[in-house]
Design a protein around this motif. Structure first.
Motif, mmCIF file in Angstrom:
data_model
loop_
_atom_site.group_PDB
_atom_site.id
_atom_site.type_symbol
_atom_site.label_atom_id
_atom_site.label_comp_id
_atom_site.label_asym_id
_atom_site.label_seq_id
_atom_site.Cartn_x
_atom_site.Cartn_y
_atom_site.Cartn_z
ATOM 1 N N ILE A 35 2.158 16.779 -5.324
ATOM 2 C CA ILE A 35 2.908 15.524 -5.447
ATOM 3 C C ILE A 35 1.965 14.332 -5.358
ATOM 4 N N ALA A 36 1.049 14.377 -4.407
ATOM 5 C CA ALA A 36 0.097 13.275 -4.234
ATOM 6 C C ALA A 36 -0.741 13.080 -5.507
ATOM 7 N N GLY A 47 -3.069 12.427 5.596
ATOM 8 C CA GLY A 47 -3.928 11.429 6.218
ATOM 9 C C GLY A 47 -3.431 11.030 7.591
ATOM 10 N N TRP A 48 -2.102 11.070 7.755
ATOM 11 C CA TRP A 48 -1.496 10.756 9.049
ATOM 12 C C TRP A 48 -0.376 11.774 9.306
ATOM 13 N N GLY A 49 -0.671 12.750 10.141
ATOM 14 C CA GLY A 49 0.291 13.801 10.456
ATOM 15 C C GLY A 49 1.011 13.486 11.745
ATOM 16 N N VAL A 50 2.337 13.545 11.702
ATOM 17 C CA VAL A 50 3.159 13.186 12.856
ATOM 18 C C VAL A 50 4.011 14.375 13.291
ATOM 19 N N ALA A 51 3.854 14.779 14.526
ATOM 20 C CA ALA A 51 4.678 15.848 15.099
ATOM 21 C C ALA A 51 5.887 15.223 15.780
ATOM 22 N N ASP A 109 0.877 -1.165 0.000
ATOM 23 C CA ASP A 109 0.000 0.000 0.000
ATOM 24 C C ASP A 109 0.916 1.217 0.000
ATOM 25 N N ARG A 110 1.202 1.730 -1.186
ATOM 26 C CA ARG A 110 2.239 2.758 -1.322
ATOM 27 C C ARG A 110 1.855 4.043 -0.600
ATOM 28 N N LYS A 111 2.801 4.587 0.147
ATOM 29 C CA LYS A 111 2.609 5.825 0.893
ATOM 30 C C LYS A 111 3.418 6.960 0.271
ATOM 31 N N LEU A 112 2.929 8.158 0.465
ATOM 32 C CA LEU A 112 3.717 9.364 0.216
ATOM 33 C C LEU A 112 4.183 9.862 1.572
ATOM 34 N N VAL A 113 5.486 9.881 1.772
ATOM 35 C CA VAL A 113 6.076 10.322 3.038
ATOM 36 C C VAL A 113 6.677 11.698 2.821
ATOM 37 N N THR A 114 6.126 12.723 3.465
ATOM 38 C CA THR A 114 6.638 14.082 3.293
ATOM 39 C C THR A 114 7.374 14.506 4.559
ATOM 40 N N ILE A 115 8.604 14.944 4.384
ATOM 41 C CA ILE A 115 9.473 15.197 5.534
ATOM 42 C C ILE A 115 10.001 16.631 5.546
ATOM 43 N N ASP A 116 9.742 17.317 6.628
ATOM 44 C CA ASP A 116 10.399 18.593 6.902
ATOM 45 C C ASP A 116 11.873 18.308 7.185
ATOM 46 N N ILE A 133 -1.698 9.254 -5.342
ATOM 47 C CA ILE A 133 -1.742 8.730 -3.976
ATOM 48 C C ILE A 133 -2.852 9.447 -3.224
ATOM 49 N N LYS A 134 -3.741 8.674 -2.650
ATOM 50 C CA LYS A 134 -4.864 9.253 -1.920
ATOM 51 C C LYS A 134 -4.391 9.925 -0.643
ATOM 52 N N ARG A 135 -5.179 10.890 -0.232
ATOM 53 C CA ARG A 135 -4.813 11.678 0.948
ATOM 54 C C ARG A 135 -4.582 10.812 2.184
ATOM 55 N N GLN A 136 -5.380 9.757 2.348
ATOM 56 C CA GLN A 136 -5.225 8.906 3.535
ATOM 57 C C GLN A 136 -3.922 8.110 3.530
ATOM 58 N N ASN A 137 -3.248 8.088 2.364
ATOM 59 C CA ASN A 137 -1.969 7.382 2.266
ATOM 60 C C ASN A 137 -0.772 8.332 2.326
ATOM 61 N N ILE A 138 -1.006 9.544 2.807
ATOM 62 C CA ILE A 138 0.089 10.509 3.023
ATOM 63 C C ILE A 138 0.437 10.535 4.498
#
Length: 274
Positions: free
Chosen positions: A202-203, A230-234, A3-10, A208-213
Protein backbone atom coordinates in the motif's frame (compact mmCIF):
# COMPACT_ATOMS: atom_id res chain seq x y z
CA UNK A 1 0.07 20.96 2.27
CA UNK A 2 -0.13 18.18 4.86
CA UNK A 3 2.57 15.60 5.41
CA UNK A 4 0.36 12.72 4.31
CA UNK A 5 0.47 9.60 6.48
CA UNK A 6 -0.49 6.00 5.86
CA UNK A 7 -2.41 4.85 8.93
CA UNK A 8 -2.70 1.06 9.17
CA UNK A 9 -5.15 -0.28 11.71
CA UNK A 10 -5.68 -3.75 13.10
CA UNK A 11 -9.31 -4.50 13.97
CA UNK A 12 -9.85 -6.86 16.91
CA UNK A 13 -8.43 -5.53 20.16
CA UNK A 14 -7.40 -2.31 18.41
CA UNK A 15 -9.99 -0.45 16.33
CA UNK A 16 -12.89 -2.52 17.71
CA UNK A 17 -13.96 -2.78 21.33
CA UNK A 18 -14.33 -6.09 23.13
CA UNK A 19 -17.80 -6.53 21.62
CA UNK A 20 -16.25 -6.22 18.13
CA UNK A 21 -17.98 -2.88 17.63
CA UNK A 22 -16.87 0.51 16.35
CA UNK A 23 -17.44 3.40 18.74
CA UNK A 24 -18.86 6.68 17.50
CA UNK A 25 -15.62 8.46 18.39
CA UNK A 26 -13.50 5.96 16.47
CA UNK A 27 -15.64 6.42 13.36
CA UNK A 28 -15.44 10.22 13.61
CA UNK A 29 -11.67 10.28 14.10
CA UNK A 30 -10.93 7.90 11.22
CA UNK A 31 -13.28 9.77 8.90
CA UNK A 32 -11.59 13.04 9.93
CA UNK A 33 -8.17 11.53 9.21
CA UNK A 34 -9.30 10.51 5.72
CA UNK A 35 -10.88 13.92 5.11
CA UNK A 36 -7.59 15.56 6.10
CA UNK A 37 -5.87 13.68 3.27
CA UNK A 38 -4.33 10.75 5.11
CA UNK A 39 -4.67 7.16 3.87
CA UNK A 40 -6.33 4.87 6.44
CA UNK A 41 -6.17 1.15 5.67
CA UNK A 42 -7.49 -1.85 7.58
CA UNK A 43 -4.79 -4.51 8.02
CA UNK A 44 -6.30 -7.51 9.77
CA UNK A 45 -6.16 -11.24 10.28
CA UNK A 46 -9.88 -11.34 9.59
CA UNK A 47 -11.24 -12.60 6.28
CA UNK A 48 -12.63 -9.98 3.93
CA UNK A 49 -16.17 -11.26 4.49
CA UNK A 50 -15.96 -10.08 8.10
CA UNK A 51 -14.05 -6.85 7.64
CA UNK A 52 -15.80 -5.28 4.64
CA UNK A 53 -18.80 -4.15 6.77
CA UNK A 54 -16.34 -2.34 9.07
CA UNK A 55 -14.58 -0.87 6.05
CA UNK A 56 -17.94 0.46 4.86
CA UNK A 57 -18.87 1.85 8.28
CA UNK A 58 -15.61 3.83 8.28
CA UNK A 59 -16.36 5.05 4.73
CA UNK A 60 -12.91 4.02 3.53
CA UNK A 61 -11.82 3.98 -0.11
CA UNK A 62 -8.31 2.61 0.40
CA UNK A 63 -7.04 -0.92 -0.22
CA UNK A 64 -7.64 -3.41 2.60
CA UNK A 65 -5.35 -6.20 3.79
CA UNK A 66 -6.86 -9.47 5.06
CA UNK A 67 -5.66 -12.86 6.30
CA UNK A 68 -2.60 -11.31 7.99
CA UNK A 69 -1.18 -10.01 4.74
CA UNK A 70 -2.14 -12.80 2.33
CA UNK A 71 -4.89 -10.83 0.55
CA UNK A 72 -4.78 -7.21 -0.57
CA UNK A 73 -7.66 -5.69 -2.50
CA UNK A 74 -10.18 -2.85 -2.63
CA UNK A 75 -13.69 -4.03 -1.71
CA UNK A 76 -15.57 -1.78 -4.12
CA UNK A 77 -13.25 -0.80 -6.93
CA UNK A 78 -10.42 -2.22 -8.99
CA UNK A 79 -6.98 -1.92 -7.39
CA UNK A 80 -4.17 -2.45 -9.85
CA UNK A 81 -1.96 -3.96 -7.13
CA UNK A 82 -4.50 -6.53 -5.90
CA UNK A 83 -2.83 -9.78 -4.82
CA UNK A 84 -3.53 -13.05 -3.07
CA UNK A 85 -1.06 -15.58 -1.66
CA UNK A 86 -2.39 -19.11 -1.36
CA UNK A 87 -1.48 -22.47 0.15
CA UNK A 88 -1.60 -25.84 -1.60
CA UNK A 89 -5.00 -27.53 -1.28
CA UNK A 90 -3.23 -30.87 -0.76
CA UNK A 91 -2.24 -29.65 2.73
CA UNK A 92 -5.91 -29.16 3.56
CA UNK A 93 -6.82 -32.60 2.27
CA UNK A 94 -4.04 -34.15 4.37
CA UNK A 95 -5.32 -32.43 7.51
CA UNK A 96 -8.85 -33.61 6.78
CA UNK A 97 -7.51 -37.19 6.75
CA UNK A 98 -5.91 -36.55 10.16
CA UNK A 99 -9.03 -35.03 11.73
CA UNK A 100 -9.41 -37.62 14.47
CA UNK A 101 -5.69 -38.07 15.10
CA UNK A 102 -5.37 -34.46 16.26
CA UNK A 103 -8.86 -34.17 17.78
CA UNK A 104 -9.79 -31.37 15.40
CA UNK A 105 -13.16 -29.69 15.83
CA UNK A 106 -12.97 -27.16 12.99
CA UNK A 107 -11.01 -26.64 9.78
CA UNK A 108 -11.96 -23.58 7.73
CA UNK A 109 -10.42 -22.92 4.32
CA UNK A 110 -10.89 -19.37 3.09
CA UNK A 111 -9.96 -16.93 0.36
CA UNK A 112 -11.29 -13.76 -1.22
CA UNK A 113 -14.28 -15.62 -2.69
CA UNK A 114 -14.00 -18.84 -0.70
CA UNK A 115 -15.43 -20.11 2.56
CA UNK A 116 -15.57 -23.83 3.29
CA UNK A 117 -15.39 -25.57 6.65
CA UNK A 118 -15.72 -28.91 8.34
CA UNK A 119 -16.63 -29.10 12.00
CA UNK A 120 -17.48 -31.82 14.49
CA UNK A 121 -19.81 -29.66 16.55
CA UNK A 122 -21.04 -26.05 16.48
CA UNK A 123 -18.19 -23.67 17.25
CA UNK A 124 -18.28 -20.79 19.70
CA UNK A 125 -15.84 -18.82 17.54
CA UNK A 126 -17.79 -15.82 16.28
CA UNK A 127 -15.73 -15.72 13.08
CA UNK A 128 -17.54 -18.79 11.78
CA UNK A 129 -21.18 -19.89 11.42
CA UNK A 130 -22.33 -22.09 14.29
CA UNK A 131 -24.06 -24.31 11.73
CA UNK A 132 -22.73 -24.75 8.20
CA UNK A 133 -24.87 -24.61 5.08
CA UNK A 134 -24.57 -27.47 2.60
CA UNK A 135 -22.59 -25.32 0.16
CA UNK A 136 -20.12 -24.40 2.91
CA UNK A 137 -19.00 -27.94 3.75
CA UNK A 138 -15.31 -28.61 3.22
CA UNK A 139 -14.26 -31.81 1.50
CA UNK A 140 -12.10 -33.00 -1.39
CA UNK A 141 -14.87 -32.27 -3.90
CA UNK A 142 -15.86 -28.81 -2.73
CA UNK A 143 -12.30 -27.53 -2.35
CA UNK A 144 -11.50 -26.94 -6.01
CA UNK A 145 -8.93 -24.18 -5.51
CA UNK A 146 -5.98 -23.35 -3.29
CA UNK A 147 -7.15 -21.42 -0.21
CA UNK A 148 -5.56 -18.26 1.14
CA UNK A 149 -5.85 -19.20 4.79
CA UNK A 150 -6.59 -22.16 7.04
CA UNK A 151 -8.03 -21.81 10.52
CA UNK A 152 -7.97 -24.90 12.72
CA UNK A 153 -9.50 -25.46 16.15
CA UNK A 154 -8.37 -28.57 18.04
CA UNK A 155 -8.35 -29.86 21.60
CA UNK A 156 -5.87 -28.13 23.89
CA UNK A 157 -3.75 -31.25 24.42
CA UNK A 158 -3.36 -31.88 20.67
CA UNK A 159 -2.82 -28.35 19.37
CA UNK A 160 0.94 -28.33 19.86
CA UNK A 161 1.44 -31.72 18.21
CA UNK A 162 -0.74 -30.58 15.30
CA UNK A 163 1.38 -27.44 14.86
CA UNK A 164 4.57 -29.54 14.92
CA UNK A 165 3.11 -31.96 12.36
CA UNK A 166 2.28 -29.12 9.94
CA UNK A 167 5.62 -27.38 10.44
CA UNK A 168 7.68 -30.57 10.00
CA UNK A 169 5.80 -31.71 6.90
CA UNK A 170 4.98 -28.40 5.21
CA UNK A 171 7.21 -25.83 6.92
CA UNK A 172 8.93 -24.85 3.69
CA UNK A 173 5.56 -23.79 2.24
CA UNK A 174 3.53 -22.41 5.13
CA UNK A 175 3.73 -20.59 8.46
CA UNK A 176 1.74 -21.70 11.51
CA UNK A 177 0.64 -19.18 14.11
CA UNK A 178 -1.47 -19.49 17.26
CA UNK A 179 -4.34 -17.09 17.89
CA UNK A 180 -3.52 -16.59 21.54
CA UNK A 181 -6.20 -15.91 24.11
CA UNK A 182 -8.70 -18.52 25.30
CA UNK A 183 -9.20 -20.32 21.97
CA UNK A 184 -7.26 -23.42 20.89
CA UNK A 185 -6.82 -22.13 17.37
CA UNK A 186 -3.98 -21.98 14.87
CA UNK A 187 -3.80 -20.26 11.50
CA UNK A 188 -1.89 -21.54 8.51
CA UNK A 189 -0.78 -19.15 5.78
CA UNK A 190 1.67 -18.80 2.90
CA UNK A 191 5.31 -18.94 3.99
CA UNK A 192 6.86 -15.60 4.91
CA UNK A 193 3.72 -13.49 4.43
CA UNK A 194 2.83 -11.10 7.24
CA UNK A 195 0.84 -7.92 7.72
CA UNK A 196 3.94 -5.93 6.81
CA UNK A 197 3.72 -7.47 3.33
CA UNK A 198 0.46 -5.68 2.69
CA UNK A 199 1.52 -2.45 4.38
CA UNK A 200 4.57 -2.24 2.14
CA UNK A 201 2.46 -2.75 -0.98
CA UNK A 202 0.00 0.00 0.00
CA UNK A 203 2.79 2.41 0.91
CA UNK A 204 4.52 1.78 -2.42
CA UNK A 205 1.26 2.27 -4.31
CA UNK A 206 0.60 5.67 -2.69
CA UNK A 207 4.32 6.60 -2.72
CA UNK A 208 4.35 7.06 1.05
CA UNK A 209 7.74 6.72 2.69
CA UNK A 210 8.20 4.25 5.48
CA UNK A 211 8.75 7.00 8.06
CA UNK A 212 5.27 8.33 7.24
CA UNK A 213 3.53 5.06 8.17
CA UNK A 214 1.83 4.84 11.57
CA UNK A 215 0.54 1.40 12.56
CA UNK A 216 -1.70 0.28 15.42
CA UNK A 217 -1.96 -3.26 16.82
CA UNK A 218 -2.33 -5.38 19.93
CA UNK A 219 -1.28 -9.01 19.26
CA UNK A 220 1.62 -11.11 17.98
CA UNK A 221 0.30 -11.07 14.40
CA UNK A 222 0.93 -7.31 14.47
CA UNK A 223 4.65 -7.66 15.30
CA UNK A 224 5.97 -7.32 11.76
CA UNK A 225 3.64 -4.42 10.94
CA UNK A 226 4.56 -2.50 14.10
CA UNK A 227 8.24 -3.12 13.43
CA UNK A 228 7.99 -2.11 9.75
CA UNK A 229 6.08 1.14 10.31
CA UNK A 230 7.96 4.36 10.82
CA UNK A 231 5.86 4.82 13.95
CA UNK A 232 4.47 1.65 15.49
CA UNK A 233 1.88 2.03 18.24
CA UNK A 234 0.83 -0.76 20.59
CA UNK A 235 -2.54 -0.56 22.26
CA UNK A 236 -2.68 -0.16 26.03
CA UNK A 237 -4.22 -3.66 26.08
CA UNK A 238 -1.50 -5.14 23.82
CA UNK A 239 0.71 -8.03 24.84
CA UNK A 240 4.00 -7.18 26.53
CA UNK A 241 6.22 -8.12 23.59
CA UNK A 242 4.39 -5.85 21.17
CA UNK A 243 4.67 -3.00 23.65
CA UNK A 244 8.41 -3.64 23.90
CA UNK A 245 9.00 -3.26 20.13
CA UNK A 246 6.55 -0.40 19.53
CA UNK A 247 7.56 3.25 19.39
CA UNK A 248 4.73 4.17 21.72
CA UNK A 249 1.74 2.78 23.63
CA UNK A 250 -1.74 4.30 23.66
CA UNK A 251 -2.87 5.97 26.85
CA UNK A 252 -6.23 4.17 26.71
CA UNK A 253 -7.22 0.62 25.75
CA UNK A 254 -9.53 -0.55 22.97
CA UNK A 255 -12.55 -0.40 25.28
CA UNK A 256 -12.00 3.31 25.80
CA UNK A 257 -11.22 4.62 22.31
CA UNK A 258 -7.47 4.24 22.71
CA UNK A 259 -6.79 4.33 18.96
CA UNK A 260 -9.05 7.32 18.34
CA UNK A 261 -7.60 9.21 21.31
CA UNK A 262 -4.02 8.65 20.14
CA UNK A 263 -4.63 9.22 16.42
CA UNK A 264 -6.50 12.50 16.87
CA UNK A 265 -3.54 13.86 18.85
CA UNK A 266 -0.89 12.43 16.52
CA UNK A 267 -2.50 13.86 13.38
CA UNK A 268 -3.52 17.06 15.20
CA UNK A 269 -7.14 16.65 14.19
CA UNK A 270 -9.74 19.07 15.51
CA UNK A 271 -10.67 17.56 18.87
CA UNK A 272 -13.81 19.70 19.04
CA UNK A 273 -15.39 17.40 16.47
CA UNK A 274 -15.02 14.32 18.66
Amino acid sequence: MIDRKLVTIDLDGTTLNNQSKLSTKTKKVIKAASKAGHIVSIVTGRPNRLSTPIYDALELESPMINFNGSLGFNPHQKWSEEYQFTINRDIVLDLLKNYQRFDINLIAAEGKNLFLAQQQQPTELNFFPSVLQANEELNSRSLSQDPTSLTIQASENKLQSLSIYIEEKYGLMVDVNAWGGPHNVIEVGHKGIQKATGVEKIAHYFQIKRQNIIAFGDESNDNAMIDYAGWGVAMNNANSHLKSIANDVTRLDNENDGLADYLSDYLQLDAANF
